[in-house]
Design a protein around this motif. Structure first.
Motif, PDB file in Angstrom:
ATOM      1  N   GLY A 255      -0.478   7.734  12.284  1.00  0.00           N
ATOM      2  CA  GLY A 255      -1.192   6.428  12.448  1.00  0.00           C
ATOM      3  C   GLY A 255      -2.213   6.231  11.034  1.00  0.00           C
ATOM      4  O   GLY A 255      -2.475   6.879  10.474  1.00  0.00           O
ATOM      5  N   HIS A 256      -2.708   4.943  10.896  1.00  0.00           N
ATOM      6  CA  HIS A 256      -3.461   4.347   9.910  1.00  0.00           C
ATOM      7  C   HIS A 256      -4.723   4.619  10.303  1.00  0.00           C
ATOM      8  O   HIS A 256      -5.243   4.288  11.439  1.00  0.00           O
ATOM      9  CB  HIS A 256      -3.142   2.868   9.632  1.00  0.00           C
ATOM     10  CG  HIS A 256      -1.793   2.543   8.799  1.00  0.00           C
ATOM     11  ND1 HIS A 256      -1.576   2.974   7.746  1.00  0.00           N
ATOM     12  CD2 HIS A 256      -0.642   2.067   9.303  1.00  0.00           C
ATOM     13  CE1 HIS A 256      -0.392   2.580   7.275  1.00  0.00           C
ATOM     14  NE2 HIS A 256       0.167   2.031   8.300  1.00  0.00           N
TER      15      HIS A 256
ATOM     16  N   GLU B  40      -7.863  -1.990   4.534  1.00  0.00           N
ATOM     17  CA  GLU B  40      -6.525  -2.585   4.600  1.00  0.00           C
ATOM     18  C   GLU B  40      -5.696  -1.689   3.677  1.00  0.00           C
ATOM     19  O   GLU B  40      -6.076  -0.879   2.769  1.00  0.00           O
ATOM     20  CB  GLU B  40      -6.491  -3.898   3.890  1.00  0.00           C
ATOM     21  CG  GLU B  40      -6.940  -4.072   2.579  1.00  0.00           C
ATOM     22  CD  GLU B  40      -7.035  -5.543   2.156  1.00  0.00           C
ATOM     23  OE1 GLU B  40      -6.160  -5.941   1.257  1.00  0.00           O
ATOM     24  OE2 GLU B  40      -7.854  -6.375   2.659  1.00  0.00           O
ATOM     25  N   THR B  41      -4.538  -1.745   3.935  1.00  0.00           N
ATOM     26  CA  THR B  41      -3.445  -0.788   3.239  1.00  0.00           C
ATOM     27  C   THR B  41      -3.851  -0.885   1.671  1.00  0.00           C
ATOM     28  O   THR B  41      -3.724  -2.299   1.071  1.00  0.00           O
ATOM     29  CB  THR B  41      -2.083  -0.977   3.569  1.00  0.00           C
ATOM     30  OG1 THR B  41      -1.923  -1.029   4.798  1.00  0.00           O
ATOM     31  CG2 THR B  41      -1.121  -0.192   2.847  1.00  0.00           C
TER      32      THR B  41
ATOM     33  N   GLU C 209       6.632   5.966   6.358  1.00  0.00           N
ATOM     34  CA  GLU C 209       5.708   5.296   6.032  1.00  0.00           C
ATOM     35  C   GLU C 209       5.630   4.188   6.735  1.00  0.00           C
ATOM     36  O   GLU C 209       4.508   3.458   6.799  1.00  0.00           O
ATOM     37  CB  GLU C 209       6.080   4.909   4.285  1.00  0.00           C
ATOM     38  CG  GLU C 209       6.032   5.860   3.261  1.00  0.00           C
ATOM     39  CD  GLU C 209       6.053   5.490   1.790  1.00  0.00           C
ATOM     40  OE1 GLU C 209       5.852   4.285   1.485  1.00  0.00           O
ATOM     41  OE2 GLU C 209       6.542   6.222   1.204  1.00  0.00           O
ATOM     42  N   ALA C 210       6.537   3.565   7.465  1.00  0.00           N
ATOM     43  CA  ALA C 210       6.474   2.402   7.982  1.00  0.00           C
ATOM     44  C   ALA C 210       5.502   2.404   9.326  1.00  0.00           C
ATOM     45  O   ALA C 210       4.627   1.584   9.637  1.00  0.00           O
ATOM     46  CB  ALA C 210       7.919   1.741   8.572  1.00  0.00           C
ATOM     47  N   ASP C 211       5.653   3.605   9.804  1.00  0.00           N
ATOM     48  CA  ASP C 211       4.844   4.317  10.926  1.00  0.00           C
ATOM     49  C   ASP C 211       3.648   5.034  10.775  1.00  0.00           C
ATOM     50  O   ASP C 211       2.895   5.313  11.652  1.00  0.00           O
ATOM     51  CB  ASP C 211       5.590   5.018  12.076  1.00  0.00           C
ATOM     52  CG  ASP C 211       6.953   4.270  12.435  1.00  0.00           C
ATOM     53  OD1 ASP C 211       6.875   3.019  12.648  1.00  0.00           O
ATOM     54  OD2 ASP C 211       7.942   4.824  12.775  1.00  0.00           O
ATOM     55  N   ALA C 212       3.551   5.297   9.260  1.00  0.00           N
ATOM     56  CA  ALA C 212       2.448   6.047   8.874  1.00  0.00           C
ATOM     57  C   ALA C 212       2.466   7.389   9.694  1.00  0.00           C
ATOM     58  O   ALA C 212       1.398   7.858  10.171  1.00  0.00           O
ATOM     59  CB  ALA C 212       1.085   5.492   9.227  1.00  0.00           C
ATOM     60  N   ASP C 213       3.471   8.013   9.662  1.00  0.00           N
ATOM     61  CA  ASP C 213       3.695   9.331  10.393  1.00  0.00           C
ATOM     62  C   ASP C 213       4.167  10.256   9.229  1.00  0.00           C
ATOM     63  O   ASP C 213       4.980  10.249   8.446  1.00  0.00           O
ATOM     64  CB  ASP C 213       4.774   9.240  11.462  1.00  0.00           C
ATOM     65  CG  ASP C 213       4.429   8.730  12.815  1.00  0.00           C
ATOM     66  OD1 ASP C 213       3.085   8.299  12.875  1.00  0.00           O
ATOM     67  OD2 ASP C 213       5.016   8.355  13.564  1.00  0.00           O
ATOM     68  N   ILE C 214       3.745  11.623   9.494  1.00  0.00           N
ATOM     69  CA  ILE C 214       4.018  12.789   8.553  1.00  0.00           C
ATOM     70  C   ILE C 214       4.072  13.839   9.352  1.00  0.00           C
ATOM     71  O   ILE C 214       3.287  14.102  10.077  1.00  0.00           O
ATOM     72  CB  ILE C 214       2.951  12.953   7.517  1.00  0.00           C
ATOM     73  CG1 ILE C 214       2.816  11.767   6.414  1.00  0.00           C
ATOM     74  CG2 ILE C 214       3.678  14.269   6.561  1.00  0.00           C
ATOM     75  CD1 ILE C 214       1.429  12.095   5.568  1.00  0.00           C
TER      76      ILE C 214
END
Length: 109
Positions: free
Chosen positions: A20-21, A26-27, A61-66
């Motif tokens: 998550g962000h 903002e990005t 990157e689209a889901d902000a998951d690592i």
């Protein structure tokens, strides 16, 4: 909010997920997301590129998951190298949580 979950096997950290962000800004201007990404990249580079291990790293990157997992069957010597890095990462993220409690949380799972 960014949620970082450290996966434990007893006292051993076997990996973590960051999801998550943070929502701080903002990005492209989010210092909390930048701090998380930078710290994860440092640990990844140290474990995979410097120590030459094959830890699993998956990034969306689209889901902000690592997702990061240590390989199994490490020698005691390599565990002694990896565990302080992962513990330091956990402490760092806990400190970020103290500064930005509404933007990052740290869990053990």
């Amino acid at each position: 909010m960014t949620t970082v979950t450290f996966h434990m096997e007893g006292e051993r950290i076997s990996g973590f997920d960051a999801r998550g962000h943070s929502g701080y800004a903002e990005t492209g201007c989010d210092i909390v997301c930048a701090a998380v990404t930078s710290a994860v990249r440092l640990v990844d580079a140290t474990i995979n590129d410097v120590l030459g291990l094959a830890a699993s790293v998956k990034v969306s990157e689209a889901d902000a998951d690592i997702s990061f997992r240590l390989p199994g069957g490490l020698s005691a010597e390599l565990e002694d190298c990896c565990q302080p890095l992962l513990t330091g990462l956990m402490v760092y993220f806990a400190q970020l949580h103290d500064e930005y409690p509404e933007n990052i949380e740290v869990l053990e799972g």
